[in-house]
Design an enzyme around this catalytic site. Structure first.
Site, PDB file in Angstrom:
ATOM      1  N   GLY A 151      -8.615   1.064   1.335  1.00  0.00           N
ATOM      2  CA  GLY A 151      -8.855   1.814   2.556  1.00  0.00           C
ATOM      3  C   GLY A 151      -9.739   1.048   3.524  1.00  0.00           C
ATOM      4  O   GLY A 151      -9.505  -0.135   3.805  1.00  0.00           O
ATOM      5  N   GLY A 208      -1.349   1.655   3.870  1.00  0.00           N
ATOM      6  CA  GLY A 208      -1.088   0.864   2.671  1.00  0.00           C
ATOM      7  C   GLY A 208       0.285   0.226   2.693  1.00  0.00           C
ATOM      8  O   GLY A 208       0.473  -0.908   2.228  1.00  0.00           O
ATOM      9  N   ASP A 209       1.271   0.939   3.241  1.00  0.00           N
ATOM     10  CA  ASP A 209       2.621   0.390   3.357  1.00  0.00           C
ATOM     11  C   ASP A 209       2.623  -0.831   4.273  1.00  0.00           C
ATOM     12  O   ASP A 209       3.286  -1.835   4.005  1.00  0.00           O
ATOM     13  CB  ASP A 209       3.577   1.446   3.902  1.00  0.00           C
ATOM     14  N   GLY A 266     -11.068  -2.574   2.720  1.00  0.00           N
ATOM     15  CA  GLY A 266     -10.249  -3.773   2.655  1.00  0.00           C
ATOM     16  C   GLY A 266      -9.301  -3.780   1.476  1.00  0.00           C
ATOM     17  O   GLY A 266      -8.642  -2.776   1.178  1.00  0.00           O
TER      18      GLY A 266
END
Length: 313
Positions: free
Chosen positions: A228, A257-258, A231
């Site tokens: 998140g 995240g994708d 990093g």
């Protein structure tokens, strides 16, 4: 060429509130938007926006309203005909960037439809450099589904099979790690902790490294663990690194995240070394978090601030 599979796509609806969400109250929204979503779709959109050839494979019923959003996204998509319609997910964001998500389960796939999806991925993967298997599984689909896809692709293409990245969670991730030997997994810290049956301190990069190192390289080629706003950590067979994101104004964390996975695959496809793969992954994740809704960042959206990378081992 990069191929993605989204077994459980979603029409992502994002509602932006002018104040924090008040449970049980009636609130007015500032805006709303809809995007073609699902992890593999999000990855494909970011990769395509960067100018790389990418094909998105997904189950999609003829006449499903999701197809309109898919066409608007401009993706090269291979639609596998099925009967059930794509689910809708709802994300609610406030001015501080806090996001509340409601994810529906999606439509079930019959055994014949599951086989058709696997066959479509095998066909699309011919000549591909990467195959990204991403997202949750539809209701009723066995946890070893991604393992079946990996085996089918590697059996069909042999030494010419693409590198395979997996971004999923729960039993599906556990099955892939146990039986799939993927080249890359991309859990977040919570998903990694669940996989290992461990508790990870949010700020303890060393603990993340220790848990990931138990998997790499014995079961997994490489692990990209997203953290998140803190990093990400990259753990490979020949080293491990941590990266810190540049400062941004958070708009929505949905799909960040994708986009990190998309950044990694883009850098890997272009021959970048580990540090630069991690750096671009973090930059793409930060860019996605700075955009409203489930928008895929373009190269023009990438933050210009420094992304420090530290070698851990």
């Amino acid at each position: 060429m990069i191929v993605t599979l989204t077994a459980n796509p979603s029409l992502d609806r994002t509602v932006v509130l002018p104040t924090p969400l008040q449970v049980g109250d009636v609130q007015s929204a500032d805006s709303a938007r809809e995007d073609a979503g699902g992890k593999g779709i999000n990855v494909a959109r970011a990769i395509s926006a960067a100018g790389e050839d990418c094909t998105a494979v997904l189950p999609l019923a003829p006449g499903d309203p999701f197809d309109t959003a898919l066409v608007e996204a401009g993706l090269d998509a291979h639609r596998v005909p099925v009967h059930g319609h794509v689910r809708a997910n709802l994300a609610i964001t406030d001015p501080a960037g806090v996001t509340t998500k409601l994810n529906l389960p999606g439509a079930s796939l019959s055994p014949d439809e599951v086989t058709a999806v696997i066959d479509a991925v095998v066909a699309a993967s011919a000549g591909a450099r990467w195959l990204v298997l991403a997202g949750s599984l539809p209701p009723g689909v066995a946890a070893d589904f991604y393992v079946r896809v990996i085996r089918a692709v590697r059996t069909a293409h042999g030494a010419a099979a693409p590198l395979i990245a997996v971004d999923t969670s729960g039993p599906a991730l556990a099955a892939v790690v146990e039986h799939g030997a993927p080249d890359l997994i991309k859990p977040n810290d919570d998903e990694l902790a669940e996989l290992a049956g461990a508790t990870l301190d949010d700020a303890d990069v060393a603990a993340v490294l220790a848990v990931a190192r138990a998997l790499v390289p014995s079961r997994v080629g490489t692990a990209l663990v997203t953290l998140g706003s803190r990093g990400a950590v990259l753990v490979g067979g020949d080293g491990a690194w941590a990266a810190t994101p540049p400062p941004i104004q958070v708009a929505s964390t949905v799909g960040a995240g994708d986009s990190s996975l998309a950044g990694y695959v883009l850098a890997a496809t272009r021959g970048a070394e580990h540090e630069e793969r991690l750096r671009l992954a973090v930059r793409y994740g930060a860019a996605a978090a700075s955009l409203p809704g489930t928008q895929a960042p373009t190269p023009a959206d990438l933050p210009t601030g420094d992304v420090p990378v530290t070698r851990l081992a």
